[in-house]
Design an enzyme around this catalytic site. Structure first.
Site, PDB file in Angstrom:
ATOM      1  N   ASP A  49      62.344  96.339 -12.111  1.00  0.00           N
ATOM      2  CA  ASP A  49      62.294  95.130 -12.936  1.00  0.00           C
ATOM      3  C   ASP A  49      63.652  94.799 -13.558  1.00  0.00           C
ATOM      4  OD1 ASP A  49      59.663  94.911 -12.311  1.00  0.00           O
ATOM      5  OD2 ASP A  49      58.991  94.534 -14.365  1.00  0.00           O
ATOM      6  N   ASN A  92      58.371  91.186  -8.453  1.00  0.00           N
ATOM      7  CA  ASN A  92      57.124  91.068  -9.209  1.00  0.00           C
ATOM      8  C   ASN A  92      57.397  91.311 -10.691  1.00  0.00           C
ATOM      9  OD1 ASN A  92      54.427  90.602  -9.579  1.00  0.00           O
ATOM     10  ND2 ASN A  92      53.728  92.578  -8.804  1.00  0.00           N
ATOM     11  N   ASP A 315      49.090  97.350 -22.191  1.00  0.00           N
ATOM     12  CA  ASP A 315      49.584  98.212 -21.112  1.00  0.00           C
ATOM     13  C   ASP A 315      49.172  99.659 -21.324  1.00  0.00           C
ATOM     14  OD1 ASP A 315      50.642  96.130 -19.790  1.00  0.00           O
ATOM     15  OD2 ASP A 315      52.733  96.504 -20.346  1.00  0.00           O
ATOM     16  N   GLU A 343      50.222  92.949 -12.671  1.00  0.00           N
ATOM     17  CA  GLU A 343      50.708  93.279 -11.333  1.00  0.00           C
ATOM     18  C   GLU A 343      49.595  93.186 -10.292  1.00  0.00           C
ATOM     19  OE1 GLU A 343      51.827  94.377 -14.048  1.00  0.00           O
ATOM     20  OE2 GLU A 343      53.908  95.069 -13.900  1.00  0.00           O
ATOM     21  N   HIS A 386      52.727 100.009 -10.784  1.00  0.00           N
ATOM     22  CA  HIS A 386      53.261 101.263 -11.318  1.00  0.00           C
ATOM     23  C   HIS A 386      52.298 101.962 -12.272  1.00  0.00           C
ATOM     24  CE1 HIS A 386      54.896  98.948 -15.023  1.00  0.00           C
ATOM     25  NE2 HIS A 386      54.128  98.141 -14.333  1.00  0.00           N
ATOM     26  N   ARG A 387      51.620 101.178 -13.095  1.00  0.00           N
ATOM     27  CA  ARG A 387      50.751 101.813 -14.089  1.00  0.00           C
ATOM     28  C   ARG A 387      49.511 102.450 -13.466  1.00  0.00           C
ATOM     29  NH1 ARG A 387      53.581 101.304 -18.209  1.00  0.00           N
ATOM     30  NH2 ARG A 387      54.657  99.366 -18.686  1.00  0.00           N
ATOM     31  N   LYS A 411      59.025 100.548 -10.600  1.00  0.00           N
ATOM     32  CA  LYS A 411      59.077  99.312 -11.397  1.00  0.00           C
ATOM     33  C   LYS A 411      59.550  99.613 -12.815  1.00  0.00           C
ATOM     34  CE  LYS A 411      56.437  95.091 -11.762  1.00  0.00           C
ATOM     35  NZ  LYS A 411      56.666  94.525 -13.064  1.00  0.00           N
TER      36      LYS A 411
END
Ligand code: DC
Length: 643
Positions: A49, A92, A315, A343, A386-387, A411
């Site tokens: 990012d 993204n 998040d 995402e 990623h999460r 990311k």
């Protein structure tokens, strides 16, 4: 598809220095670019990012210099980007796309902004509507309301008043606020609807203040940027550690004993996600905090479920979803509608993957309920998110599991899995490899019993595959056909028997015919791939003893102890001869010896996972040893290795 296989975890403990915050990094980069003067940015996050933002700034003509490590120098352009005509690809990265859209729409140039396919599915209408109210000229190049966008120079209206929706993504308000000083006039922003993710707006306001612009705030409804506001470089600025990234390590400590300490964020943080620690404390975790560190430890009596409004930690709340697998009761996470436009649709993705592990999940438009269960091994998909990858690593406390496409963590946290490995301890594996009839099966099984570990007879899986192929009429040389059989093998191992398709197999897999069949199918790469995860799924608490040909080299390269157990071909043939005679079967010693030598040749000469002694394996020649002596030697080594 790339993947990472995680053995079941036993515990977590240690200290992690966090990478820089994604949210702060990208805000700081943009504001440094819009400032008068040069800014040295320290501790910047190195990730996909931030790379998108740095690349975009370079394309726009901003002076960007890497000073080494996590330090960068940005030469501000005082709000006037030197390049007036450009096409930007922003992947993204929402934290790059939204603020750049706002800044470029107000900066008097021709710009096309694009991203990956998923970026083109993430709504941006509310921000564009806000910019249009100021007179900005923004065109949707594909679908109304979504990127890609075309921005043209426009006359910005005087004494602006902008109404913007606050209930889809706070990034729209963030983008607008950061761009408003470019208008050089007073603009009032009014938020329509309930503003979500308020802590992210706090980060925006705090970062703008560091660059000399004070936003006047009227509750969460009205924000005023006064005429004459200009960004001025603060000289040097340090980026805080990422509070969302901290959540995974705090959760590791809360589930796996701990304490796990994270450094880089703490009580003085401007990031809302530090409040994840409060949520974890509500689940029972013992939390400690200093100005720029936090630590988490498991409670004496285990974690308990919570029912939480997670609007303030959208998040980090994802981390609660997988922590819930280890909490007593049903955890409900509410007010998380924004997950659906991230995402990926994170509510749907979370529900699908948690169910794969065996958890009971209920999902709604803006909530998710998770009830834990005994977890079972599964391959987890990560949806280029990623999460998802980081959250599901926590599930390894309940079961060995596979995480597909783990590099998506780049990311925000490129070396996540290295840091994860550094603070976790997994179920120990003792790998015993060696040629046919070397006695490794007997030794491995006895060592497993002595230690209370699971025993994996990996050769049995190849024998079962050969048997299942024969039963299905599939030729042993048909790689794709046998691999499909291996992938779908319905096998159950219990203490004293093995079942294939529900039926006990007994000695049918031990015949000379199946020995030959196993050796043939084991040379097929696709068959070995198909059986890899099945073998790793035995890597459970409290530990595993696996025997085969490639336990130490391929299946468990990180094994705590690797043993290469062998004996002369003559001794092995004699042992096999005695076994067969004892079972009342006919046997011929010279034939057995020849057969063994042929199998040794095939197992050690094949191109994939050939039988060989690993450099870090201990050699145990049992030609002149009794079984007890061999078992004792392995137990002595394992005691040393597991200390
Ligand atoms: O250990 P065993 O004799 O039961 O093994 C049967 C066959 O399977 C043997 O020819 C080699 C192969 N095998 C393998 O290639 N890799 C393993 N990890 C275990 C067995």
């Amino acid at each position: 598809m790339e993947f990472i296989d995680l053995p079941q975890l036993i515990s977590a403990e240690g200290t992690v220095r966090l990478p820089g915050s994604k949210s702060i990094s990208n805000r700081v980069l943009l504001l440094a670019a819009l400032s008068d003067g040069e800014t040295e940015v320290r501790d910047l996050l190195a990730s996909d990012d931030t790379e998108r933002m740095l690349d975009a700034l370079k394309v726009l003509g901003v002076g960007v210099t890497h000073l080494g490590g996590e330090s960068w120098q940005i030469k501000g352009c005082g709000g006037r980007f030197p390049t007036k005509n450009a096409e930007l690809f922003l992947g993204n990265a929402g934290t790059a796309f939204r603020p750049l859209t706002a800044a470029l729409a107000l900066s008097g140039g021709d710009y096309v902004l694009k991203g990956v396919a998923r970026m083109h599915e993430r709504p941006i209408r509310d921000l564009v509507d806000g910019l249009r109210q100021l007179g900005a000229d923004v065109t949707y190049l594909e679908n109304e309301g979504y990127p890609p966008l075309y921005l043209k120079p426009a006359n910005i209206l005087q004494n602006g008043m902008v109404k913007v929706r606050g209930d889809v993504s706070s990034q729209f308000l963030t983008g607008l606020l950061m761009a408003l000083p470019l208008t050089r006039q007073t603009v009032v922003v009014e938020v329509i609807g309930e503003l979500i993710s308020k802590p992210y707006i706090e980060i925006t306001l705090a970062t703008m203040a560091r660059f000399g612009v004070q936003v006047q705030r009227d509750g969460w409804q009205r924000f005023t940027v006064a005429a004459g506001s200009r960004y001025v470089s603060p000289g040097t600025i340090y980026v805080e550690g990422d509070a969302s990234s901290a959540s995974y390590f705090l959760a590791l400590g809360a589930i796996g004993g701990g304490p796990v300490r994270v450094e880089g964020v703490g009580r003085d943080s401007i990031q809302g996600d530090v409040r994840f620690a409060e949520a974890l404390a509500e689940m029972g975790a013992e939390i400690e905090m200093g100005p720029n560190w936090m630590s988490a430890q498991a409670p004496q009596n285990g974690l308990v479920a919570v029912d939480l409004d997670c609007n303030h930690i959208p998040d980090a709340a994802m981390t609660l979803a997988t922590t819930a697998l280890f909490a007593k009761g049903t955890t409900t996470l509410r007010n998380i509608a924004s997950w659906r436009v991230k995402e990926t649709d994170r509510i749907a993705a979370m529900a699908i993957e948690l169910r794969k592990l065996g958890a009971v999940v209920e999902e709604g438009l803006d909530f998710i309920c998770i009830t834990p269960a005994a977890l079972k091994p599964a391959a987890i998909d990560t949806y280029d998110d990623h999460r998802m990858a980081m959250c599901f690593s926590l599930a390894a406390f309940g079961t060995p599991l596979r995480i597909n496409d783990p590099k998506c963590v780049a990311k925000t946290f490129p070396d996540y899995f290295d840091r994860f490995a550094a603070v976790t301890k997994s179920a120990p594996v003792i790998a015993i490899d060696g040629p046919s009839a070397s006695g490794k099966g007997t030794v491995a099984a006895r060592v497993a019993t002595a230690l209370g570990y699971t025993y994996l007879d990996s050769g049995a899986l190849y024998r079962l595959t050969a048997l299942a192929a024969q039963e299905a009429g599939v030729d042993w040389g048909d790689e794709a056909g046998v691999a499909a059989i291996a992938a779908g093998l319905d096998v159950e191992f219990s203490e004293c028997e093995i079942r294939l398709n529900g039926a006990v197999v007994g000695d049918t897999i031990r015949t000379e015919e199946m020995s030959a069949g196993a050796s043939i199918v084991a040379a097929l790469p696709a068959v070995r791939d198909a059986l890899l995860f099945r073998q790793r799924a035995f890597g459970k608490v409290p530990g595993l003893v696996g025997d085969g040909r490639d336990m130490g080299s391929v299946v468990f390269p990180g094994a705590a102890l690797k043993v290469f157990l062998t004996a002369s071909a003559e001794a092995r043939a004699e042992r096999r001869y005695k076994q067969l005679i004892e079972k009342g079967l006919s046997a011929n010693l010279p034939d057995l010896l020849l057969d063994l030598k042929q199998r040794d040749e095939r197992d050690s000469q094949r191109s994939v996972a050939p039988l060989r002694q690993e450099a870090d394996a201990k050699l145990l020649d049992t030609t002149r040893l009794t079984i007890e002596q061999a078992v004792n030697q392995v137990l002595v080594w394992s005691k040393e290795a597991l200390q």
